[in-house]
Design a protein around this motif. Sequence first.
Motif, PDB file in Angstrom:
ATOM      1  N   VAL A  39      32.969  19.534  46.186  1.00 31.21           N
ATOM      2  CA  VAL A  39      32.948  20.507  47.192  1.00 31.21           C
ATOM      3  C   VAL A  39      31.732  21.333  46.621  1.00 31.21           C
ATOM      4  O   VAL A  39      31.483  21.338  45.370  1.00 31.21           O
ATOM      5  CB  VAL A  39      34.111  21.316  47.301  1.00 31.21           C
ATOM      6  CG1 VAL A  39      35.201  20.372  48.024  1.00 31.21           C
ATOM      7  CG2 VAL A  39      34.966  22.027  45.942  1.00 31.21           C
ATOM      8  N   ARG A  40      31.406  22.345  47.199  1.00 34.23           N
ATOM      9  CA  ARG A  40      30.354  23.176  46.749  1.00 34.23           C
ATOM     10  C   ARG A  40      30.623  24.519  45.900  1.00 34.23           C
ATOM     11  O   ARG A  40      30.021  25.148  44.996  1.00 34.23           O
ATOM     12  CB  ARG A  40      29.314  23.746  47.782  1.00 34.23           C
ATOM     13  CG  ARG A  40      27.950  24.037  47.172  1.00 34.23           C
ATOM     14  CD  ARG A  40      27.088  24.075  48.746  1.00 34.23           C
ATOM     15  NE  ARG A  40      27.448  24.732  49.880  1.00 34.23           N
ATOM     16  CZ  ARG A  40      27.395  25.943  50.195  1.00 34.23           C
ATOM     17  NH1 ARG A  40      26.277  26.546  49.650  1.00 34.23           N
ATOM     18  NH2 ARG A  40      27.711  26.281  51.257  1.00 34.23           N
ATOM     19  N   THR A  41      31.843  25.034  46.251  1.00 35.64           N
ATOM     20  CA  THR A  41      32.291  26.288  45.790  1.00 35.64           C
ATOM     21  C   THR A  41      33.835  26.218  45.477  1.00 35.64           C
ATOM     22  O   THR A  41      34.536  25.249  45.827  1.00 35.64           O
ATOM     23  CB  THR A  41      32.385  27.389  46.860  1.00 35.64           C
ATOM     24  OG1 THR A  41      33.288  27.066  47.902  1.00 35.64           O
ATOM     25  CG2 THR A  41      30.873  27.654  47.353  1.00 35.64           C
ATOM     26  N   GLU A  42      34.082  27.042  44.445  1.00 37.52           N
ATOM     27  CA  GLU A  42      35.652  27.044  43.868  1.00 37.52           C
ATOM     28  C   GLU A  42      36.626  27.588  45.278  1.00 37.52           C
ATOM     29  O   GLU A  42      37.664  26.906  45.144  1.00 37.52           O
ATOM     30  CB  GLU A  42      35.886  28.072  42.928  1.00 37.52           C
ATOM     31  CG  GLU A  42      35.179  27.839  41.575  1.00 37.52           C
ATOM     32  CD  GLU A  42      36.172  26.840  40.901  1.00 37.52           C
ATOM     33  OE1 GLU A  42      37.289  26.331  41.133  1.00 37.52           O
ATOM     34  OE2 GLU A  42      35.285  26.048  39.826  1.00 37.52           O
ATOM     35  N   GLU A  43      36.063  28.150  46.024  1.00 41.28           N
ATOM     36  CA  GLU A  43      36.809  28.592  47.185  1.00 41.28           C
ATOM     37  C   GLU A  43      37.055  27.394  48.108  1.00 41.28           C
ATOM     38  O   GLU A  43      38.278  27.235  48.665  1.00 41.28           O
ATOM     39  CB  GLU A  43      36.025  29.721  48.209  1.00 41.28           C
ATOM     40  CG  GLU A  43      36.719  30.154  49.375  1.00 41.28           C
ATOM     41  CD  GLU A  43      35.905  31.034  50.115  1.00 41.28           C
ATOM     42  OE1 GLU A  43      36.055  31.624  50.984  1.00 41.28           O
ATOM     43  OE2 GLU A  43      34.462  31.188  49.939  1.00 41.28           O
ATOM     44  N   SER A  44      36.315  26.388  48.382  1.00 40.40           N
ATOM     45  CA  SER A  44      36.386  25.249  49.274  1.00 40.40           C
ATOM     46  C   SER A  44      37.219  24.269  48.209  1.00 40.40           C
ATOM     47  O   SER A  44      38.117  23.875  48.971  1.00 40.40           O
ATOM     48  CB  SER A  44      35.188  24.513  49.273  1.00 40.40           C
ATOM     49  OG  SER A  44      34.351  24.872  50.166  1.00 40.40           O
ATOM     50  N   LYS A  45      37.218  24.308  47.169  1.00 38.94           N
ATOM     51  CA  LYS A  45      38.265  23.603  46.159  1.00 38.94           C
ATOM     52  C   LYS A  45      39.752  23.959  46.420  1.00 38.94           C
ATOM     53  O   LYS A  45      40.787  23.306  46.594  1.00 38.94           O
ATOM     54  CB  LYS A  45      38.024  23.802  44.857  1.00 38.94           C
ATOM     55  CG  LYS A  45      38.938  23.048  43.825  1.00 38.94           C
ATOM     56  CD  LYS A  45      38.336  22.648  42.238  1.00 38.94           C
ATOM     57  CE  LYS A  45      39.477  22.062  41.622  1.00 38.94           C
ATOM     58  NZ  LYS A  45      39.181  21.959  40.186  1.00 38.94           N
ATOM     59  N   GLU A  46      39.858  25.483  46.445  1.00 34.56           N
ATOM     60  CA  GLU A  46      41.168  25.723  46.676  1.00 34.56           C
ATOM     61  C   GLU A  46      41.560  25.561  47.963  1.00 34.56           C
ATOM     62  O   GLU A  46      42.916  25.430  48.438  1.00 34.56           O
ATOM     63  CB  GLU A  46      41.349  27.562  46.327  1.00 34.56           C
ATOM     64  CG  GLU A  46      41.140  27.858  44.978  1.00 34.56           C
ATOM     65  CD  GLU A  46      41.994  26.993  43.897  1.00 34.56           C
ATOM     66  OE1 GLU A  46      43.198  26.887  44.345  1.00 34.56           O
ATOM     67  OE2 GLU A  46      41.497  26.522  43.007  1.00 34.56           O
TER      68      GLU A  46
END
Length: 255
Positions: A39-46
């Motif tokens: 994924v592109r961001t930590e936010e997407s990962k979460e």
Amino acid sequence: MAHAPRPTVLVTGAGGRTGHIVYNKLKERADQFVARGLVRTEESKEKIGGAADVYVGDIRDASSISPAVRGIDALIILTSAVPKMKPGFDPTQGGRPEFYFDDGAYPEQVDWIGQKNQIDAAKAAGVKQIVLVGSMGGTNPNHPLNSLGNGNILVWKRKAEQYLADSGIPYTIIRPGGLLDKEGGLRELIVGKDDELLQTETKTIPRADVAEVCVQAVLFEEAKFKAFDLASKPEGTGTPTKDFKDLFSQVTSRF
């Protein structure tokens, strides 16, 4: 009988709507696959559960995706540029909404350079197969999707597909029709080529069915070195597709 080791499969764009479904399908079949997501961001990962097998990287920066690609057997590419609607559109006034792409996130950068980076990284890692999800409509340079935000999205997707087909890596290029947010596994799937399905009534398909075809493509030799359009019959007509080996065997086109 010694069991063959489970293939490690990376799905990129795992934070997107279709990519997330593919990632979940791989996770659910832990007896068959070792799943990874990018994924592109930590936010997407979460947002998709924050597991250790989800890597964060930017496909436009080749070096940032190499940790995710290292040691994988197959790559499923589900990254795509996303047009945004310009604010202020009022549907009651008639007319059409206008779209734009964020700076640095145009189709040329995401669908061409970003996908080329993934293909190159996977090739360097010795990957055995790449499944790439594109879109129907690519044979028509005047397709309305190309005018969205002046992005020429189908042109750049097609360029990446050609690059993959020329790479020497076993590939499966899937070009779905209009994506539906409906349950998968309930429809008869149809394969075609050269946008012929766009001239018919059956030119849409649930995301979940596209995701299933991506996963199944990793399992069958019959899916390799093939490119095809993908749609579905309406729910309740035809017989829901269960034999994916047969589905892939129907495809004769390499591009």
